[in-house]
Design a protein around this motif. Structure first.
Motif, PDB file in Angstrom:
ATOM      1  N   GLU A   1      -9.486 -15.107  25.558  1.00  0.00           N
ATOM      2  CA  GLU A   1     -10.597 -14.178  25.800  1.00  0.00           C
ATOM      3  C   GLU A   1     -10.780 -14.241  27.292  1.00  0.00           C
ATOM      4  N   ALA A   2     -10.768 -15.253  27.844  1.00  0.00           N
ATOM      5  CA  ALA A   2     -10.801 -15.572  29.341  1.00  0.00           C
ATOM      6  C   ALA A   2      -9.946 -14.525  29.976  1.00  0.00           C
TER       7      ALA A   2
ATOM      8  N   ALA B   1     -10.778 -11.588  32.550  1.00  0.00           N
ATOM      9  CA  ALA B   1     -10.741 -11.658  33.933  1.00  0.00           C
ATOM     10  C   ALA B   1      -9.650 -10.772  34.324  1.00  0.00           C
ATOM     11  N   ALA B   2      -8.768 -10.047  33.629  1.00  0.00           N
ATOM     12  CA  ALA B   2      -7.906  -8.964  33.820  1.00  0.00           C
ATOM     13  C   ALA B   2      -8.542  -7.524  34.190  1.00  0.00           C
ATOM     14  N   GLN B   3      -9.866  -7.551  34.015  1.00  0.00           N
ATOM     15  CA  GLN B   3     -10.505  -6.114  34.379  1.00  0.00           C
ATOM     16  C   GLN B   3     -10.627  -6.184  35.680  1.00  0.00           C
ATOM     17  N   PRO B   4     -10.651  -4.906  36.366  1.00  0.00           N
ATOM     18  CA  PRO B   4     -10.811  -4.594  37.813  1.00  0.00           C
ATOM     19  C   PRO B   4     -12.411  -5.447  38.388  1.00  0.00           C
ATOM     20  N   GLU B   5     -12.157  -5.768  39.570  1.00  0.00           N
ATOM     21  CA  GLU B   5     -13.538  -6.331  40.300  1.00  0.00           C
ATOM     22  C   GLU B   5     -13.863  -7.511  39.457  1.00  0.00           C
ATOM     23  N   THR B   6     -13.087  -8.274  38.744  1.00  0.00           N
ATOM     24  CA  THR B   6     -13.709  -9.348  38.022  1.00  0.00           C
ATOM     25  C   THR B   6     -13.212 -10.886  38.945  1.00  0.00           C
ATOM     26  N   ARG B   7     -14.223 -11.848  38.651  1.00  0.00           N
ATOM     27  CA  ARG B   7     -13.837 -13.208  39.232  1.00  0.00           C
ATOM     28  C   ARG B   7     -14.233 -14.187  38.236  1.00  0.00           C
ATOM     29  N   ILE B   8     -13.335 -15.179  38.286  1.00  0.00           N
ATOM     30  CA  ILE B   8     -13.368 -16.203  37.139  1.00  0.00           C
ATOM     31  C   ILE B   8     -14.491 -17.152  37.870  1.00  0.00           C
ATOM     32  N   LEU B   9     -15.409 -17.851  37.008  1.00  0.00           N
ATOM     33  CA  LEU B   9     -16.399 -18.623  37.231  1.00  0.00           C
ATOM     34  C   LEU B   9     -16.374 -20.090  36.806  1.00  0.00           C
TER      35      LEU B   9
ATOM     36  N   VAL C   1      -0.429 -21.958  34.415  1.00  0.00           N
ATOM     37  CA  VAL C   1      -1.027 -20.778  34.438  1.00  0.00           C
ATOM     38  C   VAL C   1      -0.960 -19.971  33.321  1.00  0.00           C
ATOM     39  N   THR C   2      -2.332 -19.515  32.791  1.00  0.00           N
ATOM     40  CA  THR C   2      -2.053 -18.467  31.626  1.00  0.00           C
ATOM     41  C   THR C   2      -2.700 -17.114  32.046  1.00  0.00           C
ATOM     42  N   GLY C   3      -1.698 -16.167  31.619  1.00  0.00           N
ATOM     43  CA  GLY C   3      -2.285 -14.692  31.953  1.00  0.00           C
ATOM     44  C   GLY C   3      -2.168 -13.917  30.598  1.00  0.00           C
ATOM     45  N   ARG C   4      -2.140 -12.781  30.907  1.00  0.00           N
ATOM     46  CA  ARG C   4      -2.114 -11.864  29.733  1.00  0.00           C
ATOM     47  C   ARG C   4      -0.796 -11.943  28.859  1.00  0.00           C
ATOM     48  N   ARG C   5       0.481 -12.181  29.784  1.00  0.00           N
ATOM     49  CA  ARG C   5       1.645 -12.121  29.031  1.00  0.00           C
ATOM     50  C   ARG C   5       1.900 -13.743  28.760  1.00  0.00           C
ATOM     51  N   GLY C   6       1.163 -14.678  28.701  1.00  0.00           N
ATOM     52  CA  GLY C   6       1.182 -16.044  28.266  1.00  0.00           C
ATOM     53  C   GLY C   6       1.286 -17.081  29.083  1.00  0.00           C
ATOM     54  N   ALA C   7       1.882 -18.115  28.994  1.00  0.00           N
ATOM     55  CA  ALA C   7       1.849 -19.310  29.921  1.00  0.00           C
ATOM     56  C   ALA C   7       2.980 -19.593  30.683  1.00  0.00           C
TER      57      ALA C   7
ATOM     58  N   ASP D   1      -5.133 -14.266  35.296  1.00  0.00           N
ATOM     59  CA  ASP D   1      -4.686 -15.473  35.357  1.00  0.00           C
ATOM     60  C   ASP D   1      -5.587 -16.641  35.476  1.00  0.00           C
ATOM     61  N   VAL D   2      -5.732 -17.716  34.561  1.00  0.00           N
ATOM     62  CA  VAL D   2      -6.479 -18.909  34.657  1.00  0.00           C
ATOM     63  C   VAL D   2      -5.474 -20.047  34.737  1.00  0.00           C
ATOM     64  N   LEU D   3      -5.829 -21.007  35.633  1.00  0.00           N
ATOM     65  CA  LEU D   3      -5.137 -22.242  35.810  1.00  0.00           C
ATOM     66  C   LEU D   3      -5.891 -22.946  34.787  1.00  0.00           C
ATOM     67  N   THR D   4      -5.043 -23.506  33.851  1.00  0.00           N
ATOM     68  CA  THR D   4      -5.599 -24.103  32.837  1.00  0.00           C
ATOM     69  C   THR D   4      -5.502 -25.688  32.950  1.00  0.00           C
ATOM     70  N   GLU D   5      -4.428 -26.235  33.477  1.00  0.00           N
ATOM     71  CA  GLU D   5      -4.409 -27.802  33.235  1.00  0.00           C
ATOM     72  C   GLU D   5      -3.401 -27.944  34.541  1.00  0.00           C
ATOM     73  N   VAL D   6      -3.362 -29.232  34.831  1.00  0.00           N
ATOM     74  CA  VAL D   6      -2.691 -30.198  35.836  1.00  0.00           C
ATOM     75  C   VAL D   6      -1.949 -31.147  35.028  1.00  0.00           C
ATOM     76  N   LEU D   7      -0.565 -31.339  35.233  1.00  0.00           N
ATOM     77  CA  LEU D   7       0.223 -32.283  34.660  1.00  0.00           C
ATOM     78  C   LEU D   7       0.725 -33.215  35.596  1.00  0.00           C
ATOM     79  N   LEU D   8       0.658 -34.629  35.386  1.00  0.00           N
ATOM     80  CA  LEU D   8       1.144 -35.583  35.993  1.00  0.00           C
ATOM     81  C   LEU D   8       2.340 -36.318  35.232  1.00  0.00           C
ATOM     82  N   ASP D   9       3.233 -36.690  35.945  1.00  0.00           N
ATOM     83  CA  ASP D   9       4.365 -37.682  35.225  1.00  0.00           C
ATOM     84  C   ASP D   9       3.731 -39.029  35.335  1.00  0.00           C
ATOM     85  N   ALA D  10       4.365 -39.963  34.645  1.00  0.00           N
ATOM     86  CA  ALA D  10       4.109 -41.352  34.746  1.00  0.00           C
ATOM     87  C   ALA D  10       4.487 -41.932  36.235  1.00  0.00           C
TER      88      ALA D  10
END
Ligand SMILES: Cc1cc2nc3c(=O)[nH]c(=O)nc-3n(C[C@H](O)[C@H](O)[C@H](O)COP(=O)(O)OP(=O)(O)OC[C@H]3O[C@@H](n4cnc5c(N)ncnc54)[C@H](O)[C@@H]3O)c2cc1C
Length: 324
Positions: free
Chosen positions: A15-16, A20-28, A176-182, A208-217
Motif C-alpha cells: 500500500e505504501a 508513494a509512487a504518486q507525484p509530489e508525494t513524500r514518505i513520512l 528497498v521495496t518499490g512498485r516492481r518488488g524488493a 521506493d521504501v527502505l524497509t530494513e537494514v541487514l547485518l552479518d554476524a
C-alpha cells in the motif's frame, strides 16, 4: 508556515509503495526531518504517506544463520539501547546515541536517518541551489566552513547521518521495496555522490521504501567504535566523525573498515587508512600512519581546512581507543 497537503496512513508495504509512487508525494516516518523541510519551504509535497502503521517495518530480529535484521521504523533510541547491538555492533549503538537530542532519538527512525536531506545552510535557506534544481552552489564561493573536504563536485554538502557511516563500516545491506518488488544492496551503494546526481542523495525512486537494514554476524576478534566531533555537545551534526570496524588476529589488524562522517556528501570510506592498517599491530605509529593516509586525498574549501587535522586527530584517537 506549512503549506496544505493530504495525509494517508498505510498499513502494508504494498500500500505504501503504491501511494508513494504518486507525484509530489513524500514518505513520512518520524517526521523530525521531513516536517522541518516542509515548514521551511525547502521543498513542497501535495501528499504525505505515513508508514508508521506498517508492522513489518518494526523491530530488531536475529537473521537465520546469524546477524540482525533491523526494521526501518526502529527508533534511534531503540538502536542505542538494544542489548544485541550494544554487545555485537557497538559502533552502531554509539552512532545512534550521537544523533541529536533524546527527543529526536525517541521520534527519529533508522530509515529516516539514512534518507534525511542535507543540512547545508544554503539548501535549507532561501537559495535556489543546484540541489533544489537551480544553477549554482552558493557554498563553493560562500560560507563553506561546514562543507565537504572529500567527494565534492559542483555541490559541496556533507551527508548528515551518524548511523550511515557506522552501518557502511559494518558492511550493512539494505532492502528497498518499490512498485516492481524488493531489491537488496550494500548500504555503500545506496548513497550517490554529486558526480552521479546533484539533486538526489541516494538511489531511491518515487514509490521506493527502505524497509530494513541487514547485518552479518560479527567476525571473531571484531572491535568497533564511532566518534563524532560537534560544535555543541548537547545536540548537533558532526563537524567530522569516524566509524571504525577492525578485526584482530594474533595482535595484528586482520581487516579494517574506516568510514568518515561530516566530511563528504556520502559516508566516506577511506581505503588509504584501511590499507595502512591491515597487517600492523594497533599502536601509536600505526594509528598516526593510517590517519595521515586518510586525509591525504582531501580537498578543503576556503573555510574548512580545519577539518583536515580534525579528521586526522579523530582517527588517531579512535584507533588508539580500539587498541586497549
Ligand atoms: C535539531 C535537529 C538535530 C538533528 N541532529 C542530528 C544528528 O546529530 N545526527 C543525525 O544523523 N541526524 C540528526 N537530525 C536529523 C533527523 O532528525 C534524524 O536523522 C532522524 O533519524 C530522521 O528520522 P525520521 O524518522 O524523523 O525521518 P523523517 O523526517 O520522517 O524522514 C526523513 C526523510 O527520509 C524519508 N524517509 C523516511 N523513512 C523512509 C523510508 N523507510 N524509506 C524511504 N524514505 C524514507 C522521508 O521521506 C524524508 O525525506 C537532526 C534533526 C534535527 C531537527
Amino acid at each position: 508556515m506549512l503549506a496544505k497537503f493530504s495525509y494517508q496512513r498505510t498499513s502494508t508495504i504494498k500500500e505504501a509503495t503504491a501511494a508513494a509512487a504518486q507525484p509530489e508525494t513524500r514518505i513520512l516516518a518520524g517526521g523530525t526531518d521531513l516536517l522541518g523541510c516542509l515548514r521551511d519551504g525547502v521543498f513542497q509535497a501535495d501528499r504525505l504517506v505515513s508508514i508508521n502503521g506498517i508492522k513489518d517495518l518494526t523491530g530488531i530480529r536475529p537473521r537465520p544463520g546469524g546477524g540482525l535484521r533491523i526494521g526501518a521504523l526502529t527508533t534511534l533510541t531503540e538502536l542505542a539501547e538494544s542489548r544485541q547491538i550494544l554487545d555485537s555492533y557497538p559502533v552502531l549503538a554509539q552512532a545512534a546515541a550521537a544523533v541529536g537530542s533524546p527527543q529526536l532519538r525517541n521520534q527519529g527512525t533508522l530509515g529516516g536517518n539514512l534518507c534525511q536531506r542535507p543540512r547545508c545552510w544554503y539548501f535549507r535557506g532561501d537559495f535556489h541551489c543546484l540541489r533544489k534544481g537551480g544553477d549554482q552552489c552558493f557554498a563553493s564561493a560562500g560560507q563553506n566552513q561546514l562543507h565537504c573536504i572529500f567527494g565534492g563536485y559542483e555541490c559541496f554538502m556533507v551527508h548528515p547521518s551518524d548511523t550511515a557511516p557506522a552501518l557502511v563500516a559494518l558492511d550493512a545491506k539494505v532492502t528497498v521495496t518499490g512498485r516492481r518488488g524488493a531489491r537488496q544492496m550494500p548500504l555503500a551503494s545506496f548513497f550517490v555522490l554529486p558526480k552521479t546526481s546533484l539533486v538526489k542523495e541516494n538511489v531511491l525512486e518515487p514509490g521506493d521504501v527502505l524497509t530494513e537494514v541487514l547485518l552479518d554476524a560479527p567476525q571473531p576478534g571484531t572491535r568497533s567504535m564511532y566518534r563524532k566531533v560537534r560544535e555543541r555537545a548537547s545536540f548537533d551534526f558532526a563537524l567530522a566523525g569516524a566509524a571504525i570496524v577492525l578485526s584482530m588476529a594474533e595482535g595484528k589488524v586482520r581487516t579494517a573498515r574506516v568510514v568518515l562522517s561530516g566530511v563528504a556528501p556520502a559516508p566516506w570510506r577511506s581505503p588509504e587508512a584501511e590499507q595502512s592498517l591491515v597487517g600492523k599491530p594497533l599502536d601509536a605509529a600505526t594509528a598516526e600512519a593510517a590517519a595521515t593516509a586518510a586525509v591525504k586525498p582531501s580537498v578543503p574549501l576556503a573555510e574548512n581546512a580545519y577539518k583536515v587535522p580534525l579528521v586526522r586527530g579523530i582517527l588517531e584517537e579512535t584507533l588508539l581507543a580500539l587498541a586497549v
